[in-house]
Design an enzyme around this catalytic site. Structure first.
Site, mmCIF file in Angstrom:
data_model
loop_
_atom_site.group_PDB
_atom_site.id
_atom_site.type_symbol
_atom_site.label_atom_id
_atom_site.label_comp_id
_atom_site.label_asym_id
_atom_site.label_seq_id
_atom_site.Cartn_x
_atom_site.Cartn_y
_atom_site.Cartn_z
ATOM 1 N N TYR A 152 -11.555 -4.575 -2.694
ATOM 2 C CA TYR A 152 -10.023 -4.072 -3.094
ATOM 3 C C TYR A 152 -10.018 -2.804 -2.577
ATOM 4 O O TYR A 152 -8.453 -2.814 -1.910
ATOM 5 C CB TYR A 152 -10.272 -3.553 -4.665
ATOM 6 C CG TYR A 152 -8.722 -3.585 -5.341
ATOM 7 C CD1 TYR A 152 -7.776 -5.021 -5.657
ATOM 8 C CD2 TYR A 152 -8.049 -2.298 -5.638
ATOM 9 C CE1 TYR A 152 -6.428 -4.706 -5.624
ATOM 10 C CE2 TYR A 152 -7.135 -2.429 -5.899
ATOM 11 C CZ TYR A 152 -5.848 -2.903 -6.277
ATOM 12 O OH TYR A 152 -5.049 -3.161 -6.945
ATOM 13 N N GLY A 183 0.709 3.070 -8.864
ATOM 14 C CA GLY A 183 -1.084 3.574 -9.874
ATOM 15 C C GLY A 183 -1.195 2.804 -10.794
ATOM 16 O O GLY A 183 -0.480 1.652 -10.212
#
Length: 245
Positions: A152, A183
């Protein structure tokens, strides 16, 4: 903005939904991409019940030819794509020592190949029209790394290099290319994390909370606007102060 077509990949997820709604409210002709029909049908019903008329188009964005067919269908039925939000993404988390090739391959193809597959199929016409907005949704973990996310993080970090290089290539044609690195945001996926683990995550965020999907959508809307025409090749961190550099 009226009449401009905005395509959001991975539209049926939490972030994708918020982006679609915000762009729709801003007056764009919004179209979404989906991969799973059952989820897409439920999503369409929910959007219509809320007053959003946002058509969905099938496409496996990890596959070049499928992405190409989807974009051709959108351009035929809706119009040329002016704004592309590369938002589609998956996770297959595990430490590298246990990671299979299939877990690596699926994430790289869905999260990074998709950016090439979709952008490559819209960029020529954007150049012809002398206008375009490419907005790539990366992640804080593409900036700082994360245990269990070699696949990822590699894919999300790759977006930054793609963004900067393409921005240089197409700036003279009135096309901007930017990245957003969220985030931890209160999507269904994040909220499904075990309560004690989620509490530890929030402890690490200086503002003391998760981000809202609407906050990411607002930044997408800004970067899609005419007022953002002097911003290109940039990465916007939106993580509550969790990672700064």
């Amino acid at each position: 903005m009226k009449g401009r077509v905005a395509l959001v990949t991975g539209a049926t997820g939490g972030l994708g939904t918020a982006m679609c709604k915000k762009l729709y409210q801003d007056g764009y002709k919004v179209v979404g991409n989906y991969h799973t029909k059952e989820k897409a049908d439920k999503w369409m019903q929910q959007m219509k019940s809320e007053g959003f008329d946002i058509p969905l188009f099938y496409g496996d964005v990890s596959d070049f030819n499928s992405a190409k067919s989807m974009i051709e269908q959108i351009e035929k039925e809706v119009g040329p794509i002016d704004i592309l939000v590369n938002n589609a993404g998956i996770t297959r988390d595990t430490r590298l020592i246990k990671m299979t090739y299939e877990q690596w391959d699926a994430v790289i193809k869905t999260n990074l190949y998709s950016v090439f597959n979709c952008t490559r199929n819209v960029i020529e016409k954007m150049i012809e029209r002398k206008f375009g907005r490419i907005i790539n949704i990366s992640s804080v973990n593409g900036q700082r790394g994360q245990i269990g996310q070699c696949n990822y993080s590699a894919a999300k970090a790759g977006m930054h290099g793609f963004t900067k290089s393409l921005a240089l290539e197409v700036a003279k044609y009135g096309i901007t290319v930017n990245t957003i690195s969220p985030g931890y945001v209160a999507t269904d996926m994040v909220m499904a994390v075990r309560e004690d683990i989620l509490a530890k995550i929030i402890e690490q965020i200086p503002v003391g909370r998760l981000g809202g999907t609407h906050e990411i959508a607002f930044l997408v809307s800004f970067l899609a606007s005419d007022e953002a025409s002097f911003i290109t090749g940039a990465n916007y961190s939106i993580n509550g102060g969790q990672h700064m550099y």
